[in-house]
Design a protein around this motif. Sequence first.
Motif, short mmCIF file in Angstrom:
data_model
loop_
_atom_site.label_atom_id
_atom_site.label_comp_id
_atom_site.label_asym_id
_atom_site.label_seq_id
_atom_site.Cartn_x
_atom_site.Cartn_y
_atom_site.Cartn_z
N LEU A 113 0.83 -1.20 0.00
CA LEU A 113 0.00 0.00 0.00
C LEU A 113 0.87 1.26 0.00
N ARG A 114 1.97 1.19 0.71
CA ARG A 114 2.88 2.35 0.74
C ARG A 114 3.38 2.67 -0.66
N ASP A 115 3.82 1.63 -1.38
CA ASP A 115 4.33 1.85 -2.73
C ASP A 115 3.22 2.33 -3.66
N SER A 116 2.01 1.72 -3.53
CA SER A 116 0.89 2.12 -4.36
C SER A 116 0.53 3.58 -4.13
N ALA A 117 0.53 4.00 -2.86
CA ALA A 117 0.20 5.39 -2.54
C ALA A 117 1.19 6.35 -3.18
N GLN A 118 2.47 6.03 -3.12
CA GLN A 118 3.48 6.92 -3.68
C GLN A 118 3.40 6.96 -5.20
N VAL A 119 3.19 5.80 -5.82
CA VAL A 119 3.13 5.76 -7.28
C VAL A 119 1.89 6.48 -7.81
N ILE A 120 0.71 6.11 -7.27
CA ILE A 120 -0.53 6.69 -7.79
C ILE A 120 -0.58 8.19 -7.55
N SER A 121 -0.18 8.62 -6.35
CA SER A 121 -0.27 10.05 -6.04
C SER A 121 0.71 10.88 -6.85
N SER A 122 1.76 10.26 -7.40
CA SER A 122 2.70 11.00 -8.25
C SER A 122 2.09 11.35 -9.60
N MET A 123 0.96 10.70 -9.96
CA MET A 123 0.38 10.87 -11.28
C MET A 123 -1.02 11.51 -11.27
N VAL A 124 -1.61 11.69 -10.09
CA VAL A 124 -2.96 12.24 -10.01
C VAL A 124 -2.97 13.42 -9.03
N ASP A 125 -4.12 14.06 -8.91
CA ASP A 125 -4.23 15.25 -8.08
C ASP A 125 -5.06 15.04 -6.81
N GLY A 126 -5.63 13.85 -6.68
CA GLY A 126 -6.40 13.51 -5.49
C GLY A 126 -6.77 12.04 -5.54
N ILE A 127 -7.03 11.46 -4.37
CA ILE A 127 -7.40 10.06 -4.27
C ILE A 127 -8.67 9.94 -3.42
N PHE A 128 -9.66 9.24 -3.96
CA PHE A 128 -10.91 8.94 -3.26
C PHE A 128 -10.94 7.42 -3.13
N ALA A 129 -10.81 6.91 -1.91
CA ALA A 129 -10.54 5.48 -1.72
C ALA A 129 -11.61 4.78 -0.91
N ARG A 130 -12.16 3.71 -1.48
CA ARG A 130 -13.15 2.85 -0.83
C ARG A 130 -12.46 1.52 -0.58
N VAL A 131 -12.08 1.26 0.66
CA VAL A 131 -11.19 0.15 0.97
C VAL A 131 -11.80 -0.75 2.05
N GLY A 132 -11.00 -1.68 2.54
CA GLY A 132 -11.45 -2.59 3.59
C GLY A 132 -11.00 -2.11 4.96
N ALA A 133 -9.84 -2.54 5.38
CA ALA A 133 -9.35 -2.24 6.72
C ALA A 133 -9.02 -0.77 6.89
N HIS A 134 -9.19 -0.29 8.12
CA HIS A 134 -8.91 1.11 8.43
C HIS A 134 -7.46 1.46 8.13
N ASN A 135 -6.52 0.53 8.39
CA ASN A 135 -5.11 0.85 8.16
C ASN A 135 -4.79 1.04 6.68
N GLU A 136 -5.69 0.59 5.79
CA GLU A 136 -5.47 0.83 4.37
C GLU A 136 -5.66 2.31 4.04
#
Length: 350
Positions: A113-136
């Motif tokens: 998740l850490r790597d995904s957050a860094q990669v995705i956020s480098s290419m977009v301007d915001g993230i709206f996330a519908r996930v499972g666990a709170h730590n995600e």
Amino acid sequence: MSRIVQNGTTATRTLHYAAALKTLPRDMVSLSDYSAEQILALVESAADLKNKTKNHGQTFHPDQPLKGQTVALLFSKRSTRTRVASESSIAYLGGHAMFLGKEDIQLGVNESLRDSAQVISSMVDGIFARVGAHNEITTLAQYSTVPVINALCDENHPTQILADLLTIWEVFGQRRPQAKSMLDVFRGLRVAWVGDANNIVYEMLAAMPKCGFDMRICTPAKYPVPERVRQMAEGDAKEAKVSVEYFTDPEKAVKDADIIVTDTWVSMGQEAEKAQRLRDFEGYQVSGEMAKRGGAKNDWVFMHCLPRKPEEVTDEVFYSDRSVVFQEAENRKWTILAAFAALLPKKKSN
């Protein structure tokens, strides 16, 4: 002044809390991180956007604050209201929605998740996330360089509770026309929750006591609200001079209730527990008879975040004039729109 939509009519209200929009945290993980004024400011903004669209023909935001920007919609769980509301809101603001379902990306599967957050956020301007666990959601927020808004996790659902507050404002603003502010409308209203101890009631407890509501929470003894959530709510209630009480008997919980709320007893991922849960929640179905026996107010209203199952509430209540569930569902758009407009047109973190 702004003309606010209230159940198809309008009323003139002053926007009391607009300045608080400039003080919001970068991310929206839970409304527990927001002050009462910040929460009310978002609800006021949503009401204003709804009014301008439905009463004044504004089909898109005149400033187009997301023009040239892309918002990633990370959905690990399927959705109806959240997806329609988020995609249409981004278009309204002039941006581009990039839907990324669990089959589209490797969110926490073959990539952390850490790597995904860094990669995705480098290419977009915001993230709206519908996930499972709170730590995600907290991991995404921690390592993202752009604002992250929680579209749902197993502990929180902030955009849903903002929609609930907008709905309550529309209904009870009409009933309290002399109220000078949204806080005046909310103060002293009694909300009774009858159902599971889940992310909806946790988020209600994160927002409603600080906004002036008295809360009555009823769950089966086997499904208590966690102590940390209770302590947070009780602290907010004490500061706001309101009350939070807990019950296992629905009829006791709904006494003098202005609003009765429930939700599914079997959430996504709990299907294997369905038979046992239906036994555990016997007697929890919201009905007119239950509300009458318990002594709810004569003009109480019913809320449910949908989708609804018949064991949770009778048709007699769900499709009655006291039910505001479809108004509540539509308001997901307006509050998500307000959150995007307030949080997303911001520069990336260094």
